[in-house]
Write a protein that holds these residues in place. Structure first.
Motif, mmCIF file in Angstrom:
data_model
loop_
_atom_site.group_PDB
_atom_site.id
_atom_site.type_symbol
_atom_site.label_atom_id
_atom_site.label_comp_id
_atom_site.label_asym_id
_atom_site.label_seq_id
_atom_site.Cartn_x
_atom_site.Cartn_y
_atom_site.Cartn_z
ATOM 1 N N TYR A 78 0.845 -1.191 0.000
ATOM 2 C CA TYR A 78 0.000 0.000 0.000
ATOM 3 C C TYR A 78 0.880 1.240 0.000
ATOM 4 O O TYR A 78 1.953 1.250 0.602
ATOM 5 C CB TYR A 78 -0.875 0.006 1.260
ATOM 6 N N GLU A 103 -6.038 -0.814 10.825
ATOM 7 C CA GLU A 103 -6.257 -0.493 9.414
ATOM 8 C C GLU A 103 -5.122 -1.041 8.561
ATOM 9 O O GLU A 103 -5.345 -1.542 7.464
ATOM 10 C CB GLU A 103 -6.373 1.017 9.209
ATOM 11 N N ARG A 104 -3.895 -0.962 9.066
ATOM 12 C CA ARG A 104 -2.746 -1.516 8.348
ATOM 13 C C ARG A 104 -2.950 -3.012 8.106
ATOM 14 O O ARG A 104 -2.714 -3.521 7.007
ATOM 15 C CB ARG A 104 -1.470 -1.287 9.159
ATOM 16 N N ARG A 106 -5.787 -4.584 7.905
ATOM 17 C CA ARG A 106 -6.846 -4.727 6.895
ATOM 18 C C ARG A 106 -6.308 -4.477 5.488
ATOM 19 O O ARG A 106 -6.667 -5.191 4.543
ATOM 20 C CB ARG A 106 -8.008 -3.771 7.190
ATOM 21 N N LEU A 107 -5.452 -3.474 5.336
ATOM 22 C CA LEU A 107 -4.873 -3.175 4.025
ATOM 23 C C LEU A 107 -3.986 -4.316 3.538
ATOM 24 O O LEU A 107 -4.007 -4.674 2.356
ATOM 25 C CB LEU A 107 -4.078 -1.868 4.084
#
Length: 117
Positions: A78, A103-104, A106-107
């Motif tokens: 990402y 969030e990291r 999830r990415l």
């Protein structure tokens, strides 16, 4: 190496470079990238920011970073652009915080799911 080729295409770079000319305006905004590296071998990730993403990726691959040398085969999963270093540092810190760390993850999962199929 596929990730680098994809990154080069996404950033508009090619074997001859971008044909970039120096801006005349003093208000030129510098692009700073926030990126996430992931190593499938060690299952570790790394967040950083730089103004030259391709060069920084090669430094990570070469083991020049103190922490990232533990990543055996890092992949850029990402990245995002910011117009100032302070905005990029703020986002980098966010990814290293509690909610940003989620969030990291999830990415990274989204990248892995999209690259499998």
């Amino acid at each position: 190496m596929v990730a680098v080729a994809q990154l080069v295409r996404a950033l508009g770079c090619g074997p001859r470079g971008r044909g970039f000319k120096s801006p005349q305006s003093p208000h030129f905004a510098m692009t700073v990238f926030v990126y996430i590296l992931y190593c499938p071998t060690t299952k570790k990730s790394y967040v950083g920011q730089t103004n030259n993403l391709i060069l920084r990726y090669h430094e990570h691959k070469s083991g020049l970073g103190k922490w990232s040398r533990n990543l055996k085969n890092p992949t850029v999963v990402y990245w995002e652009e910011h117009q100032t270093r302070s905005l990029a540092v703020r986002k980098e810190r966010y990814f290293k915080s509690g909610i940003g760390f989620e969030e990291r993850k999830r990415l990274i999962k989204a990248f892995l799911d999209s690259s499998v199929g």
